[in-house]
Write a protein that holds these residues in place. Structure first.
Motif, short mmCIF file in Angstrom:
data_model
loop_
_atom_site.label_atom_id
_atom_site.label_comp_id
_atom_site.label_asym_id
_atom_site.label_seq_id
_atom_site.Cartn_x
_atom_site.Cartn_y
_atom_site.Cartn_z
N ALA A 57 0.84 -1.19 0.00
CA ALA A 57 0.00 0.00 0.00
C ALA A 57 0.88 1.24 0.00
O ALA A 57 1.91 1.28 0.68
N PRO A 58 0.53 2.27 -0.77
CA PRO A 58 1.33 3.50 -0.77
C PRO A 58 1.25 4.18 0.59
O PRO A 58 0.23 4.09 1.28
N PRO A 59 2.32 4.87 1.00
CA PRO A 59 2.30 5.53 2.31
C PRO A 59 1.25 6.65 2.34
O PRO A 59 1.01 7.32 1.35
N SER A 60 0.65 6.82 3.51
CA SER A 60 -0.40 7.84 3.66
C SER A 60 0.23 9.20 3.91
O SER A 60 1.43 9.33 4.16
N ALA A 61 -0.62 10.25 3.85
CA ALA A 61 -0.14 11.61 4.12
C ALA A 61 0.44 11.68 5.54
O ALA A 61 1.48 12.29 5.76
N GLY A 62 -0.22 11.01 6.49
CA GLY A 62 0.24 11.05 7.87
C GLY A 62 1.61 10.41 8.05
O GLY A 62 2.41 10.85 8.87
N ALA A 63 1.89 9.36 7.24
CA ALA A 63 3.18 8.69 7.35
C ALA A 63 4.30 9.52 6.74
O ALA A 63 5.42 9.54 7.24
N LEU A 64 3.99 10.22 5.65
CA LEU A 64 5.02 11.01 4.97
C LEU A 64 5.24 12.38 5.62
O LEU A 64 6.29 12.99 5.45
N TYR A 65 4.22 12.87 6.33
CA TYR A 65 4.28 14.22 6.92
C TYR A 65 3.99 14.14 8.42
O TYR A 65 2.84 14.32 8.84
N PRO A 66 5.03 13.90 9.23
CA PRO A 66 4.80 13.81 10.68
C PRO A 66 4.18 15.08 11.26
O PRO A 66 3.52 15.02 12.31
N ALA A 67 4.37 16.21 10.60
CA ALA A 67 3.80 17.47 11.11
C ALA A 67 2.28 17.40 11.23
O ALA A 67 1.68 18.13 12.03
N LEU A 68 1.66 16.52 10.45
CA LEU A 68 0.19 16.39 10.54
C LEU A 68 -0.23 15.84 11.90
O LEU A 68 -1.38 15.99 12.29
N GLY A 69 0.70 15.20 12.60
CA GLY A 69 0.38 14.65 13.91
C GLY A 69 0.85 15.52 15.05
O GLY A 69 0.79 15.11 16.21
N SER A 70 1.34 16.71 14.72
CA SER A 70 1.88 17.58 15.77
C SER A 70 0.76 18.23 16.57
O SER A 70 -0.40 18.25 16.15
N SER A 71 1.13 18.78 17.73
CA SER A 71 0.15 19.49 18.54
C SER A 71 0.68 20.91 18.79
O SER A 71 1.77 21.25 18.35
N GLY A 72 -0.12 21.69 19.48
CA GLY A 72 0.29 23.06 19.75
C GLY A 72 -0.68 24.05 19.16
O GLY A 72 -1.59 23.66 18.41
N PRO A 73 -0.51 25.32 19.48
CA PRO A 73 -1.44 26.34 18.98
C PRO A 73 -1.45 26.39 17.46
O PRO A 73 -0.41 26.32 16.83
N VAL A 74 -2.64 26.49 16.89
CA VAL A 74 -2.77 26.52 15.43
C VAL A 74 -2.54 27.94 14.91
O VAL A 74 -2.07 28.13 13.78
N GLY A 75 -2.86 28.94 15.73
CA GLY A 75 -2.63 30.32 15.29
C GLY A 75 -3.56 30.74 14.17
O GLY A 75 -3.19 31.54 13.30
N LEU A 76 -4.75 30.19 14.17
CA LEU A 76 -5.74 30.47 13.14
C LEU A 76 -7.10 30.53 13.83
O LEU A 76 -7.41 29.65 14.64
N THR A 77 -7.89 31.54 13.54
CA THR A 77 -9.23 31.61 14.11
C THR A 77 -10.19 30.84 13.21
O THR A 77 -10.25 31.12 12.01
N PHE A 78 -10.89 29.87 13.79
CA PHE A 78 -11.88 29.13 13.00
C PHE A 78 -13.24 29.80 13.18
O PHE A 78 -13.68 30.03 14.31
N ALA A 79 -13.88 30.12 12.09
CA ALA A 79 -15.13 30.88 12.14
C ALA A 79 -16.13 30.32 11.15
O ALA A 79 -15.76 29.85 10.07
N THR A 80 -17.40 30.37 11.52
CA THR A 80 -18.46 29.96 10.59
C THR A 80 -18.71 31.06 9.58
O THR A 80 -18.25 32.20 9.74
N ALA A 81 -19.47 30.72 8.56
CA ALA A 81 -19.82 31.72 7.55
C ALA A 81 -20.55 32.89 8.18
O ALA A 81 -20.30 34.06 7.84
N GLN A 82 -21.43 32.58 9.13
CA GLN A 82 -22.19 33.65 9.78
C GLN A 82 -21.27 34.56 10.59
O GLN A 82 -21.44 35.78 10.59
N GLN A 83 -20.28 33.96 11.26
CA GLN A 83 -19.34 34.77 12.04
C GLN A 83 -18.49 35.65 11.13
O GLN A 83 -18.20 36.79 11.47
N ILE A 84 -18.12 35.11 9.98
CA ILE A 84 -17.33 35.91 9.04
C ILE A 84 -18.17 37.05 8.48
O ILE A 84 -17.69 38.17 8.31
N GLU A 85 -19.44 36.79 8.23
CA GLU A 85 -20.30 37.84 7.69
C GLU A 85 -20.66 38.88 8.75
O GLU A 85 -20.75 40.06 8.46
#
Lengths: 221, 109
Positions: A43-71
């Motif tokens: 089986a070909p390696p998955s994104a998670g296997a090739l990119y350990p950063a996908l499993g990292s933790s810590g602050p994302v530094g991005l505000t997640f907002a709904t469409a209504q919040q953005i509007e």
């Protein structure tokens, strides 16, 4: 009831044809497996296997907002924002729950890695200062094995100058990236935590890196 | 009678809420299978928008932008999202970063 037999008096013709068919299929399958060196079974390696950063933790530094919040409000006026709904941007875009901040290799750029909804890998980039009153965030994803093994790149071009931010993600084991620029010069940067970023004043033409020790150049054709 | 009225009112409010969510999340197509020359820009309408998206048709590298806010260019012919994170009044646009004519679909929301 008599069973029809061949003129030679052997097994029924239908049974012999079935046996021949099965043998032929087996031979074809063996030949195909031998041709592929048995690689088809792995089986070909998955994104998670090739990119350990996908499993990292810590602050994302991005505000997640709904469409209504953005509007209704202006989340991006105090920092970069991204829609929180999984399907907000459609197929082939970052899945919000998988977005991880990358270590900065350029003080002008913030960048992130994410998985796409289709199993690919994505890179996101934003300037660390406001532009036209907001913090723009861009994202692009690559699907398929070639994209996973060679990485993804994204360039943000400022509206008011020649400056631009170049960012990308590359598989684990890649130590540096060299970018050939349209003005004939080149710029190199080290990779940190699967990510890289740099500032330039000329558009990128091609990217050269060595994932798995093999030199790969993307673009420039 | 009172229960029926309350039920109808609740259904109406739910429908309105769902409609509002759907309309806020929907992409508006402004460029449908549009050709674009090398180095050329194609601008959409002047609207209130928070994001611009382009998807390439073919092997051309097509960038997504919002006029006055910037441009995002992928390294390969891939879909790209430009998210302002806030509503701005401007034009979505596409730029062909390739050395050849190509095509794209363009959206904003």
């Amino acid at each position: 009831m008599r069973t029809p037999r061949s003129a030679t008096g052997g097994r029924p013709r239908r049974a012999r044809l079935a046996t021949a068919g099965v043998t032929l299929c087996g031979a074809l399958a063996y030949a195909l497996a031998a041709e592929g060196g048995g690689a088809a079974a792995a089986a070909p390696p998955s994104a998670g296997a090739l990119y350990p950063a996908l499993g990292s933790s810590g602050p994302v530094g991005l505000t997640f907002a709904t469409a209504q919040q953005i509007e209704a409000a202006s989340p991006s006026r105090s920092g970069p924002a991204w829609r929180s709904e999984p399907d907000a941007y459609g197929a082939g875009t970052p899945v919000p729950a998988t977005i991880r901040r990358l270590p900065s290799t350029d003080r002008e750029a913030a960048s992130w890695i994410a998985e796409s909804g289709e199993g690919g890998v994505c890179v996101m980039v934003s300037p660390t200062r406001r532009v036209a009153g907001v913090y723009p965030v861009g994202a692009t994803c690559g699907e398929g094995q070639a994209a996973l093994e060679h990485g993804i790149e994204l360039t943000y071009i400022y509206p008011d100058s020649d400056a631009m931010l170049l960012a990308g993600v590359v598989p684990a084991g890649t130590s540096s990236v060299t970018v050939a620029l349209a003005d004939g010069t080149s710029a190199s940067t080290s990779v940190s935590g699967d990510g890289w970023a740099l500032t330039a004043t000329s558009e990128p033409v091609s990217y050269t890196m060595q994932p798995s020790g093999e030199t790969v150049t993307i673009g420039g054709e | 009678m009172r229960t029926r009225v309350l039920g109808t009112l609740a259904a109406l409010l739910t429908a309105l809420a769902l409609f509002g969510a759907a309309s806020a999340q929907a992409w508006t197509l402004w460029a449908n299978h549009v050709g674009i020359g090398s180095g050329e820009n194609k601008f959409g309408p002047f609207v209130s928008l928070s994001a611009s998206l382009v998807e390439p048709l073919g092997s051309g590298i097509i960038c997504a932008g919002i006029r006055g806010v910037g441009l995002m260019c992928p390294g390969k012919a891939e879909k790209v999202v430009f998210n302002a994170g806030s509503v701005v009044s401007s034009e979505p646009y596409a730029h062909n970063h390739s050395t050849f004519t190509s095509g794209f679909n363009g959206f904003y929301q």
